[in-house]
Write an enzyme that holds these catalytic residues in place. Structure first.
Site, PDB file in Angstrom:
ATOM      1  N   SER A   1      56.444  24.540  41.751  1.00  0.00           N
ATOM      2  CA  SER A   1      57.858  24.439  42.106  1.00  0.00           C
ATOM      3  C   SER A   1      58.738  24.617  40.876  1.00  0.00           C
ATOM      4  O   SER A   1      58.338  24.240  39.761  1.00  0.00           O
ATOM      5  CB  SER A   1      58.097  23.052  42.708  1.00  0.00           C
ATOM      6  OG  SER A   1      59.477  22.806  42.846  1.00  0.00           O
TER       7      SER A   1
ATOM      8  N   TYR B   1      57.493  13.788  41.968  1.00  0.00           N
ATOM      9  CA  TYR B   1      57.021  14.985  42.687  1.00  0.00           C
ATOM     10  C   TYR B   1      56.785  16.132  41.698  1.00  0.00           C
ATOM     11  O   TYR B   1      55.726  16.781  41.706  1.00  0.00           O
ATOM     12  CB  TYR B   1      58.049  15.377  43.757  1.00  0.00           C
ATOM     13  CG  TYR B   1      57.865  16.773  44.293  1.00  0.00           C
ATOM     14  CD1 TYR B   1      56.746  17.103  45.051  1.00  0.00           C
ATOM     15  CD2 TYR B   1      58.802  17.775  44.027  1.00  0.00           C
ATOM     16  CE1 TYR B   1      56.572  18.398  45.539  1.00  0.00           C
ATOM     17  CE2 TYR B   1      58.643  19.061  44.508  1.00  0.00           C
ATOM     18  CZ  TYR B   1      57.527  19.369  45.258  1.00  0.00           C
ATOM     19  OH  TYR B   1      57.353  20.645  45.733  1.00  0.00           O
TER      20      TYR B   1
ATOM     21  N   LYS C   1      53.242  18.247  40.364  1.00  0.00           N
ATOM     22  CA  LYS C   1      53.064  19.712  40.324  1.00  0.00           C
ATOM     23  C   LYS C   1      52.633  20.158  38.929  1.00  0.00           C
ATOM     24  O   LYS C   1      51.740  20.987  38.773  1.00  0.00           O
ATOM     25  CB  LYS C   1      54.369  20.414  40.724  1.00  0.00           C
ATOM     26  CG  LYS C   1      54.725  20.247  42.194  1.00  0.00           C
ATOM     27  CD  LYS C   1      53.756  21.010  43.075  1.00  0.00           C
ATOM     28  CE  LYS C   1      53.903  20.708  44.537  1.00  0.00           C
ATOM     29  NZ  LYS C   1      52.845  21.265  45.371  1.00  0.00           N
TER      30      LYS C   1
HETATM   31  P1  NAD Z   1      55.273  21.379  54.410  1.00  0.00           P
HETATM   32  O1  NAD Z   1      55.320  19.902  54.358  1.00  0.00           O
HETATM   33  O2  NAD Z   1      55.955  22.064  55.534  1.00  0.00           O
HETATM   34  O3  NAD Z   1      53.766  21.883  54.350  1.00  0.00           O
HETATM   35  C1  NAD Z   1      52.752  21.173  53.680  1.00  0.00           C
HETATM   36  C2  NAD Z   1      51.566  21.074  54.628  1.00  0.00           C
HETATM   37  O4  NAD Z   1      50.515  20.386  53.953  1.00  0.00           O
HETATM   38  C3  NAD Z   1      51.888  20.276  55.893  1.00  0.00           C
HETATM   39  O5  NAD Z   1      51.473  21.013  57.020  1.00  0.00           O
HETATM   40  C4  NAD Z   1      51.079  18.989  55.743  1.00  0.00           C
HETATM   41  O6  NAD Z   1      50.657  18.489  56.987  1.00  0.00           O
HETATM   42  C5  NAD Z   1      49.940  19.453  54.847  1.00  0.00           C
HETATM   43  N1  NAD Z   1      49.335  18.406  54.017  1.00  0.00           N
HETATM   44  C6  NAD Z   1      49.960  17.506  53.210  1.00  0.00           C
HETATM   45  N2  NAD Z   1      49.062  16.734  52.607  1.00  0.00           N
HETATM   46  C7  NAD Z   1      47.844  17.136  53.014  1.00  0.00           C
HETATM   47  C8  NAD Z   1      46.516  16.713  52.741  1.00  0.00           C
HETATM   48  N3  NAD Z   1      46.251  15.685  51.947  1.00  0.00           N
HETATM   49  N4  NAD Z   1      45.499  17.377  53.338  1.00  0.00           N
HETATM   50  C9  NAD Z   1      45.727  18.418  54.177  1.00  0.00           C
HETATM   51  N5  NAD Z   1      46.959  18.839  54.481  1.00  0.00           N
HETATM   52  C10 NAD Z   1      48.000  18.214  53.905  1.00  0.00           C
HETATM   53  O7  NAD Z   1      55.837  21.907  53.010  1.00  0.00           O
HETATM   54  P2  NAD Z   1      56.222  23.374  52.568  1.00  0.00           P
HETATM   55  O8  NAD Z   1      57.699  23.408  52.407  1.00  0.00           O
HETATM   56  O9  NAD Z   1      55.556  24.367  53.408  1.00  0.00           O
HETATM   57  O10 NAD Z   1      55.613  23.370  51.109  1.00  0.00           O
HETATM   58  C11 NAD Z   1      54.318  23.875  50.855  1.00  0.00           C
HETATM   59  C12 NAD Z   1      53.973  23.639  49.404  1.00  0.00           C
HETATM   60  O11 NAD Z   1      54.961  24.265  48.592  1.00  0.00           O
HETATM   61  C13 NAD Z   1      53.972  22.170  48.998  1.00  0.00           C
HETATM   62  O12 NAD Z   1      52.908  21.966  48.092  1.00  0.00           O
HETATM   63  C14 NAD Z   1      55.300  21.987  48.305  1.00  0.00           C
HETATM   64  O13 NAD Z   1      55.248  20.978  47.343  1.00  0.00           O
HETATM   65  C15 NAD Z   1      55.498  23.346  47.657  1.00  0.00           C
HETATM   66  N6  NAD Z   1      56.915  23.668  47.450  1.00  0.00           N
HETATM   67  C16 NAD Z   1      57.782  23.588  48.497  1.00  0.00           C
HETATM   68  C17 NAD Z   1      59.127  23.856  48.300  1.00  0.00           C
HETATM   69  C18 NAD Z   1      60.113  23.735  49.425  1.00  0.00           C
HETATM   70  O14 NAD Z   1      61.289  23.581  49.156  1.00  0.00           O
HETATM   71  N7  NAD Z   1      59.710  23.837  50.677  1.00  0.00           N
HETATM   72  C19 NAD Z   1      59.587  24.228  47.014  1.00  0.00           C
HETATM   73  C20 NAD Z   1      58.657  24.311  45.977  1.00  0.00           C
HETATM   74  C21 NAD Z   1      57.311  24.032  46.205  1.00  0.00           C
HETATM   75  C1  UD1 Z   2      65.669  19.800  46.086  1.00  0.00           C
HETATM   76  C2  UD1 Z   2      64.817  18.900  45.233  1.00  0.00           C
HETATM   77  C3  UD1 Z   2      63.846  19.781  44.455  1.00  0.00           C
HETATM   78  C4  UD1 Z   2      63.008  20.647  45.388  1.00  0.00           C
HETATM   79  C5  UD1 Z   2      63.951  21.478  46.248  1.00  0.00           C
HETATM   80  C6  UD1 Z   2      63.153  22.238  47.283  1.00  0.00           C
HETATM   81  C7  UD1 Z   2      66.163  16.918  44.696  1.00  0.00           C
HETATM   82  C8  UD1 Z   2      66.911  16.188  43.635  1.00  0.00           C
HETATM   83  N1  UD1 Z   2      65.656  18.106  44.340  1.00  0.00           N
HETATM   84  O1  UD1 Z   2      66.360  20.630  45.220  1.00  0.00           O
HETATM   85  O2  UD1 Z   2      62.989  18.971  43.686  1.00  0.00           O
HETATM   86  O3  UD1 Z   2      62.161  21.515  44.675  1.00  0.00           O
HETATM   87  O4  UD1 Z   2      64.856  20.605  46.936  1.00  0.00           O
HETATM   88  O5  UD1 Z   2      63.906  23.217  47.902  1.00  0.00           O
HETATM   89  O6  UD1 Z   2      65.979  16.445  45.802  1.00  0.00           O
HETATM   90  N2  UD1 Z   2      73.272  19.599  49.226  1.00  0.00           N
HETATM   91  C9  UD1 Z   2      74.396  19.092  49.842  1.00  0.00           C
HETATM   92  N3  UD1 Z   2      74.238  18.377  50.990  1.00  0.00           N
HETATM   93  C10 UD1 Z   2      72.995  18.145  51.550  1.00  0.00           C
HETATM   94  C11 UD1 Z   2      71.855  18.672  50.906  1.00  0.00           C
HETATM   95  C12 UD1 Z   2      72.033  19.383  49.738  1.00  0.00           C
HETATM   96  O7  UD1 Z   2      75.518  19.292  49.373  1.00  0.00           O
HETATM   97  O8  UD1 Z   2      72.919  17.465  52.592  1.00  0.00           O
HETATM   98  C13 UD1 Z   2      73.444  20.418  48.007  1.00  0.00           C
HETATM   99  C14 UD1 Z   2      72.719  19.867  46.781  1.00  0.00           C
HETATM  100  O9  UD1 Z   2      73.556  19.000  46.069  1.00  0.00           O
HETATM  101  C15 UD1 Z   2      72.429  21.178  46.019  1.00  0.00           C
HETATM  102  C16 UD1 Z   2      72.230  22.229  47.119  1.00  0.00           C
HETATM  103  O10 UD1 Z   2      72.866  21.682  48.273  1.00  0.00           O
HETATM  104  O11 UD1 Z   2      73.539  21.556  45.250  1.00  0.00           O
HETATM  105  C17 UD1 Z   2      70.775  22.490  47.458  1.00  0.00           C
HETATM  106  O12 UD1 Z   2      70.132  21.248  47.726  1.00  0.00           O
HETATM  107  P1  UD1 Z   2      68.600  21.176  48.226  1.00  0.00           P
HETATM  108  O13 UD1 Z   2      68.423  22.099  49.361  1.00  0.00           O
HETATM  109  O14 UD1 Z   2      68.271  19.737  48.440  1.00  0.00           O
HETATM  110  O15 UD1 Z   2      67.762  21.780  47.016  1.00  0.00           O
HETATM  111  P2  UD1 Z   2      67.711  21.338  45.471  1.00  0.00           P
HETATM  112  O16 UD1 Z   2      68.792  20.388  45.143  1.00  0.00           O
HETATM  113  O17 UD1 Z   2      67.646  22.572  44.666  1.00  0.00           O
END
Ligand code: NAD
Ligand code: UD1
Length: 383
Positions: free
Chosen positions: A168, A192, A196
């Site tokens: 991430s 978190y 990572k």
């Molecule tokens: P998500 O929660 O939708 O998907 C994660 C999946 O992993 C879920 O289906 C959950 O049931 C499964 N899971 C969790 N723990 C598990 C375990 N111990 N064993 C087996 N399955 C397990 O999340 P996502 O948004 O699809 O994110 C996927 C990956 O990408 C995550 O590792 C997350 O940290 C990373 N990531 C997500 C974002 C984001 O904003 N969505 C940003 C950066 C990184």
């Molecule tokens: C958040 C997480 C980051 C994670 C990312 C995943 C925090 C502090 N950071 O980041 O670790 O990797 O999500 O996508 O939680 N906002 C509003 N109102 C809301 C929600 C968000 O104004 O209800 C604003 C936030 O202040 C920010 C922008 O929208 O400026 C995006 O927010 P968000 O989608 O939560 O992403 P990140 O802040 O980048």
């Protein structure tokens, strides 16, 4: 970026950058995967941990469409069995298996890897709520770090040495500059993010000790959007933490109004700027990475972002345009831990993989809206 065009000939036409490595990959890709679609034996089976989740499900669709076989391994802690049915419906693929299991369950992981004859792992499984990670750190270290160690140990025992890991942009923390390069020193500001970075470090150490491993650390920026079928999308449990799913819930009438966290940042409109990336582009990045690792036994650390940032007010406007719905909002105080701006330098991924995000903010909002409008309660109303 690879674009695969199967419409006219049943074979694939691929266009991409002029990078030498990319040409090599494309040539390989054309040779090997084209065969599969013509009905000969599948040569690749990918284990996708967390494949029922948001990013995982979109990636699974693209892997299947590329002719790969997929085994989804997910404990459904943040997803639903219905996702797997939706993927099957969407792709019509018979090459999808699902195992309900936890990555910390050594026996289940071993069976999945060995019995299914897996060749590579895409590792999405993890917990991702920043706030919860601060209040329940052990849960995050156990799930994200210990779970990854179990998975890697079992991969080692079964001689599977290719892994793509979901990292991430959070690993960067709060560096001096808003544009993050892969060599920007990481300094995560929350539990978190530290989970990572720890897994990244483990994988770097593993590569040093076992040079034959093929590893990619993909640092995602802000994934949004959904598949354009409207069948799969992001399905947060409870009140969404992130901006786009919250706006979608306001548009569909589940929430009354959005709280905008601060309009006094040093940005053009005072609200936070982020690098939003369409989940379909992100999924394509995983496919391109797997193809690259197949050729090169290397360790890649890559940003997956667009390089462009949008403010909260930009997103509200774009969503209103896409949905035809007003998004009422109220400006409230800043959210703790938020930064004014961050965005990717995505040039390394383009140089190495030939991958580049293609979909802009209008598509991100239109696809999120289609998914939300068709599934106001997410997957929870699906039997
Ligand atoms: P998500 O929660 O939708 O998907 C994660 C999946 O992993 C879920 O289906 C959950 O049931 C499964 N899971 C969790 N723990 C598990 C375990 N111990 N064993 C087996 N399955 C397990 O999340 P996502 O948004 O699809 O994110 C996927 C990956 O990408 C995550 O590792 C997350 O940290 C990373 N990531 C997500 C974002 C984001 O904003 N969505 C940003 C950066 C990184
Ligand atoms: C958040 C997480 C980051 C994670 C990312 C995943 C925090 C502090 N950071 O980041 O670790 O990797 O999500 O996508 O939680 N906002 C509003 N109102 C809301 C929600 C968000 O104004 O209800 C604003 C936030 O202040 C920010 C922008 O929208 O400026 C995006 O927010 P968000 O989608 O939560 O992403 P990140 O802040 O980048």
């Amino acid at each position: 970026m690879f674009w695969v065009d199967e419409q006219n000939s049943g074979s694939r036409t691929i266009t991409s950058s002029n990078n030498d490595d990319t040409q090599e990959i494309l040539a390989y890709f054309t040779r090997s995967y084209c065969k599969n679609k013509r009905g000969t034996e599948m040569e690749e089976k990918i284990l996708v941990t967390g494949g029922a989740g948001y990013i995982g499900s979109h990636t699974v669709v693209q892997l299947l469409e590329a002719g790969l076989s997929v085994v989804v391994f997910d404990n459904l802690s943040n997803s639903s069995r219905a996702v797997i049915d939706r993927i099957s419906k969407l792709t019509g693929s018979k090459s999808l298996d699902f195992i309900e299991g936890d990555i910390r369950d050594r026996t289940a992981v071993r069976h999945a890897l060995r019995d299914q004859k897996i060749s590579a792992v895409v590792h999405f499984a993890g917990l991702k709520a920043v706030g919860e990670s601060e209040t329940e750190p052990l849960k995050y270290y156990d799930n994200n770090v210990s779970g990854s160690v179990v998975l890697l140990e079992e991969m080692m025992k079964t001689d599977i040495n290719t892994i793509v890991f979901s990292s991430s942009a959070t690993v960067y923390g709060n560096p001096e500059y808003s544009q993050y390069h892969e060599d920007t020193p990481p300094a995560p500001a929350n539990v978190y993010g530290r989970t990572k970075l720890i897994v990244e470090d483990i994988l770097r150490d593993l590569k040093k000790s076992q040079p034959s491993w093929r590893i990619a650390l993909l640092r995602y920026f802000n994934p949004v959007g959904a598949h354009d079928s409207g069948l799969i999308g992001e399905n947060p449990k409870g009140i969404p933490n992130n901006l786009m799913p919250f706006i979608a819930q306001v548009a569909v009438g589940v929430r009354q109004k959005l709280s905008v966290y601060g309009n006094d940042y040093p940005t053009p409109d005072g609200t936070g700027l982020r690098d939003y990336i369409h989940v379909e582009d992100l999924a394509a990045g995983h496919l391109a990475t797997l193809q690259y690792l197949k050729i090169k036994p290397t360790l890649l650390t890559l940003n997956l972002g667009t390089g462009q940032s949008y403010s909260v007010l930009d997103i509200i406007k774009a969503f209103e345009k896409a949905s035809g719905k007003a998004i009422p909002y109220e400006v409230v105080g800043r959210r703790e831990g938020d930064l004014a701006e961050y965005y990717a330098d995505p040039s390394l991924a383009e140089k190495i993989l030939g991958w580049k995000a293609q979909l802009g903010i209008d598509r991100m909002c239109a696809d999120t809206w289609r998914w939300k409008k068709n599934n106001p309660a997410g997957y929870s109303n699906i039997k």
